[in-house]
Design an enzyme around this catalytic site. Sequence first.
Site, PDB file in Angstrom:
ATOM      1  N   LYS A 296       0.977  -1.051   0.126  1.00  0.00           N
ATOM      2  CA  LYS A 296      -0.029  -0.047  -0.002  1.00  0.00           C
ATOM      3  C   LYS A 296       0.802   1.268   0.081  1.00  0.00           C
ATOM      4  O   LYS A 296       2.084   1.127   0.359  1.00  0.00           O
ATOM      5  CB  LYS A 296      -0.876  -0.085   1.033  1.00  0.00           C
ATOM      6  CG  LYS A 296      -2.106  -0.912   0.798  1.00  0.00           C
ATOM      7  CD  LYS A 296      -3.384  -0.955   1.813  1.00  0.00           C
ATOM      8  CE  LYS A 296      -4.224  -1.699   1.196  1.00  0.00           C
ATOM      9  NZ  LYS A 296      -5.475  -2.103   2.253  1.00  0.00           N
TER      10      LYS A 296
ATOM     11  N   ARG B 126      -3.594 -10.229   4.885  1.00  0.00           N
ATOM     12  CA  ARG B 126      -4.047  -9.984   3.500  1.00  0.00           C
ATOM     13  C   ARG B 126      -2.714  -9.665   2.681  1.00  0.00           C
ATOM     14  O   ARG B 126      -2.320  -8.592   2.800  1.00  0.00           O
ATOM     15  CB  ARG B 126      -5.231  -9.177   3.215  1.00  0.00           C
ATOM     16  CG  ARG B 126      -5.594  -9.149   1.615  1.00  0.00           C
ATOM     17  CD  ARG B 126      -6.745  -8.133   1.431  1.00  0.00           C
ATOM     18  NE  ARG B 126      -7.220  -8.071   0.163  1.00  0.00           N
ATOM     19  CZ  ARG B 126      -6.792  -7.336  -0.611  1.00  0.00           C
ATOM     20  NH1 ARG B 126      -5.778  -6.796  -0.494  1.00  0.00           N
ATOM     21  NH2 ARG B 126      -7.343  -7.336  -1.879  1.00  0.00           N
TER      22      ARG B 126
HETATM   23  C1  7PJ Z   1      -8.279  -4.435   1.278  1.00  0.00           C
HETATM   24  C2  7PJ Z   1      -9.052  -5.095   0.950  1.00  0.00           C
HETATM   25  C3  7PJ Z   1      -7.923  -4.408   2.850  1.00  0.00           C
HETATM   26  C4  7PJ Z   1      -9.925  -6.087   2.944  1.00  0.00           C
HETATM   27  C5  7PJ Z   1      -8.212  -4.274  -0.753  1.00  0.00           C
HETATM   28  C6  7PJ Z   1      -5.213  -3.065  -2.149  1.00  0.00           C
HETATM   29  C7  7PJ Z   1      -6.227  -2.455  -2.355  1.00  0.00           C
HETATM   30  N1  7PJ Z   1      -9.820  -5.984   1.544  1.00  0.00           N
HETATM   31  N2  7PJ Z   1      -9.140  -5.164  -0.523  1.00  0.00           N
HETATM   32  N3  7PJ Z   1      -8.592  -5.377   3.646  1.00  0.00           N
HETATM   33  N4  7PJ Z   1      -7.507  -3.880   0.371  1.00  0.00           N
HETATM   34  N5  7PJ Z   1     -10.524  -6.634   3.793  1.00  0.00           N
HETATM   35  O1  7PJ Z   1      -4.931  -4.216  -1.991  1.00  0.00           O
HETATM   36  O2  7PJ Z   1      -4.060  -2.252  -2.050  1.00  0.00           O
HETATM   37  O3  7PJ Z   1      -6.902  -3.636   3.397  1.00  0.00           O
HETATM   38  S1  7PJ Z   1      -7.845  -3.636  -2.439  1.00  0.00           S
END
Ligand code: 7PJ
Length: 286
Positions: free
Chosen positions: A228, A262
């Site tokens: 990020k 994640r």
């Molecule tokens: C997240 C997501 C996060 C959850 C994305 C990226 C943007 N879902 N989907 N948490 N980020 N739950 O991966 O940079 O931080 S998309």
Amino acid sequence: MPSFHFRQMILQCGTYRLILDRPLIMGVVNVTPDSFSDGGHYLRLDAAVDHARRLIDEGADLLDIGGESTRPGAATVSLDEERRRVLPVLQALASAGVPLSVDTQKPELMHEAVAAGAAMINDVNGFEAADALAAVSAGNSAICIMHKQGSPQTMQQAPRYGDVVSEVNGYLQTRIAAAEAVGIARQRIVIDPGFGFGKTLEHNLGLLRDLGRVVAGGVPVLAGLSRKSMIGALTGREVGDRVFGSVAAALIAAQRGAAILRVHDVAATRDALAVWKAVEFNKNKD
Ligand code: 7PJ
């Protein structure tokens, strides 16, 4: 005892019952044109499935499949297009042996994904769309409720909070109550402070520093820090070169009690966790 403390939490995740006594790794599978640049729909699906299989080989405990980019400023995608991206990948991976999460804000796709065997629905919109909670209430799929401020189109313009951790916690508790009110058992719920979603670098750092206060709510916490912009801001690196910073952030989240990490870089995260887990959990083994 470590300063953080894993309760023996169980997450009902479709047909899986996940024991959350160690942080799990969720590998990110983006099925978007910007993620697998190539000519054509089927090539993109194949690339996504190959990538997913590689993440499983590298040690992903679960996968998060997404067909709509939610990066700041990203355009929205129609239901039909998102469905064409996500459902074939979900079906191709149905017997891959790990729980599959679908990252979507659309109630119709939530419903179809659950019917196609998704073990978790991950909604960066906190299931705020009309019918979103209803779409996932029946069945056993887990839900990940994420906090954000504003919409992906505008959220990074001027995020403001009093106490960011209190406000995020307050929102998440309200949404947990809304989910429970439609019959979603607490054992199916995961919460996420939403790093980068309507937050400045200071807000993101405050949330990571005090992630223990989110964990203290007693519902498993998912942390998504991978690649990020906060990692870019701290390291000065472009998105493809943020693996070391991302791994450091994942490890910090793990130490503060995050249940699910994640990440894009599964192998690197897994190695870092292996070292940390050996120190933290196997103290009496030798
Ligand atoms: C997240 C997501 C996060 C959850 C994305 C990226 C943007 N879902 N989907 N948490 N980020 N739950 O991966 O940079 O931080 S998309």
